[in-house]
Design a protein around this motif. Structure first.
Motif, PDB file in Angstrom:
ATOM      1  N   ASP A 249      23.374 -29.211  14.280  1.00 27.83           N
ATOM      2  CA  ASP A 249      23.806 -29.612  15.407  1.00 27.83           C
ATOM      3  C   ASP A 249      24.939 -29.046  16.217  1.00 27.83           C
ATOM      4  O   ASP A 249      25.810 -29.699  17.039  1.00 27.83           O
ATOM      5  N   LEU A 250      25.164 -27.766  15.767  1.00 28.17           N
ATOM      6  CA  LEU A 250      26.479 -27.188  16.360  1.00 28.17           C
ATOM      7  C   LEU A 250      25.870 -25.761  17.085  1.00 28.17           C
ATOM      8  O   LEU A 250      24.873 -25.028  16.555  1.00 28.17           O
ATOM      9  N   ILE A 251      26.652 -25.116  18.005  1.00 30.08           N
ATOM     10  CA  ILE A 251      26.448 -23.974  18.560  1.00 30.08           C
ATOM     11  C   ILE A 251      27.431 -23.094  17.814  1.00 30.08           C
ATOM     12  O   ILE A 251      28.835 -23.549  18.275  1.00 30.08           O
TER      13      ILE A 251
ATOM     14  N   TRP B   5      34.914 -17.480  14.177  1.00 33.86           N
ATOM     15  CA  TRP B   5      33.894 -18.168  14.667  1.00 33.86           C
ATOM     16  C   TRP B   5      34.453 -19.463  15.412  1.00 33.86           C
ATOM     17  O   TRP B   5      35.301 -20.065  14.948  1.00 33.86           O
ATOM     18  N   GLU B   6      33.811 -19.801  16.433  1.00 33.72           N
ATOM     19  CA  GLU B   6      34.149 -21.106  17.152  1.00 33.72           C
ATOM     20  C   GLU B   6      32.810 -22.065  17.080  1.00 33.72           C
ATOM     21  O   GLU B   6      31.878 -21.475  17.089  1.00 33.72           O
ATOM     22  N   ARG B   7      32.950 -23.296  17.085  1.00 33.17           N
ATOM     23  CA  ARG B   7      31.849 -24.349  17.188  1.00 33.17           C
ATOM     24  C   ARG B   7      31.924 -25.419  18.059  1.00 33.17           C
ATOM     25  O   ARG B   7      33.037 -26.036  18.264  1.00 33.17           O
ATOM     26  N   VAL B   8      30.889 -25.503  18.685  1.00 32.31           N
ATOM     27  CA  VAL B   8      30.860 -26.621  19.647  1.00 32.31           C
ATOM     28  C   VAL B   8      29.555 -27.363  19.439  1.00 32.31           C
ATOM     29  O   VAL B   8      28.730 -26.834  18.956  1.00 32.31           O
ATOM     30  N   THR B   9      29.380 -28.737  19.703  1.00 29.61           N
ATOM     31  CA  THR B   9      28.188 -29.296  19.484  1.00 29.61           C
ATOM     32  C   THR B   9      26.978 -29.065  20.377  1.00 29.61           C
ATOM     33  O   THR B   9      27.498 -28.614  21.611  1.00 29.61           O
ATOM     34  N   TYR B  10      25.957 -29.164  20.022  1.00 28.29           N
ATOM     35  CA  TYR B  10      24.684 -28.891  20.731  1.00 28.29           C
ATOM     36  C   TYR B  10      24.460 -30.009  21.647  1.00 28.29           C
ATOM     37  O   TYR B  10      24.331 -31.173  21.244  1.00 28.29           O
ATOM     38  N   LEU B  11      24.070 -29.651  23.002  1.00 23.98           N
ATOM     39  CA  LEU B  11      23.655 -30.367  23.931  1.00 23.98           C
ATOM     40  C   LEU B  11      21.937 -30.459  23.969  1.00 23.98           C
ATOM     41  O   LEU B  11      21.276 -29.399  24.108  1.00 23.98           O
ATOM     42  N   PRO B  12      21.210 -31.588  23.863  1.00 25.69           N
ATOM     43  CA  PRO B  12      19.901 -31.849  23.942  1.00 25.69           C
ATOM     44  C   PRO B  12      19.260 -31.330  25.119  1.00 25.69           C
ATOM     45  O   PRO B  12      19.844 -31.720  26.276  1.00 25.69           O
ATOM     46  N   GLY B  13      18.182 -30.688  25.374  1.00 32.79           N
ATOM     47  CA  GLY B  13      17.432 -30.734  26.764  1.00 32.79           C
ATOM     48  C   GLY B  13      16.935 -29.100  26.820  1.00 32.79           C
ATOM     49  O   GLY B  13      17.284 -28.348  26.051  1.00 32.79           O
TER      50      GLY B  13
END
Length: 254
Positions: A14-16, A52-60
């Motif tokens: 669930d991460l980018i 690395w950097e990580r952000v949450t995944y946005l569904p769509g």
């Protein structure tokens, strides 16, 4: 825009995840501030280190105008503009404090009214049920005026370009019509509309200068962009917008 450290973003559960860069702390501070102030249409920051950097995944759904019919729809156009306005209104609350405390990939512009997204284009939003519900890829974020960010958004969403091959968007009249829908939904004042073509031109000229500067520094992404002729496209569009400026303004203010 991708990091200059190489490679592009990829999904991990669930991460980018993407390579970290000098502007990563600013981007994560921006995302955290947005959520603290109630803006829920951006990824949550999920940490970074030297690599690395990580952000949450946005569904769509994601995609550009030429390959995604729903992204071309009026519902998407209006909702994109409304979301950009909401983003600007939120980032205006903390823009000056972030501008003073962080480095950014693109040069800051004066006056510092908002933290510009920097690349608010169809390929940097997510779509759900035909409506733009989220913004992704804040790597090009930087302090600046609202109009600076809005100008590039209009250029991409109308799109105001001489080389458009998409049916229904390949004439100036159609592009001006889409521009008017976008700025109406954004809430751009009548007084500001006449300056929009000039700001778009200035924004594209700044982008060209940035690309050429980064390519001269040996950044592969921008060297490749120049080799592929991206600069030529921008120059042609600058000439097109200048030539049609009077018609564009008339369509936006009449």
């Amino acid at each position: 825009m991708q990091s200059t450290t190489g490679g592009g973003p990829f999904r991990q559960d669930d991460l980018i995840v993407r390579p970290a860069a000098s502007w990563t702390p600013g981007v994560h501070a921006l995302l955290a501030a947005l959520h603290r102030d109630g803006f829920d249409a951006a990824p949550h920051p999920a940490g970074y280190d030297e690599v690395w950097e990580r952000v949450t995944y946005l569904p769509g759904d994601t995609g550009d105008l030429d390959g995604h019919a729903a992204m071309r729809g009026e519902k998407a156009l209006r909702s994109a503009a409304s979301l950009l306005r909401r983003y600007h209104d939120c980032s205006a609350l903390f823009a000056k404090s972030l501008a003073a405390s962080h480095a950014w990939q693109l040069p800051a512009r004066s006056p510092c009214e908002v933290i510009c997204h920097g690349d608010f284009a169809p390929y940097n939003v997510v779509l759900n049920d035909g409506e733009v519900s989220g913004i992704i890829d804040f790597e090009a974020a930087h302090p600046g005026p609202r109009m600076w960010d809005l100008a590039y958004a209009v250029y991409r969403w109308a799109p105001l370009s001489s080389g458009v091959a998409i049916k229904g968007m390949d004439t100036l009249a159609a592009q001006v019509g889409r521009t008017r829908i976008f700025i109406d939904a954004y809430g751009l004042s009548v007084n500001e509309r006449s300056s929009l073509p000039d700001v778009i031109v200035e924004r594209l000229e700044a982008l060209l200068a940035f690309m050429e500067r980064e390519a001269a520094r040996g950044i592969e992404r921008y060297r490749r962009n120049l080799q592929e002729g991206h600069d030529r496209i921008y120059r042609e569009d600058i000439a097109y917008i200048r030539k049609c400026s009077t018609e564009i303004v008339a369509g936006l203010t009449g």
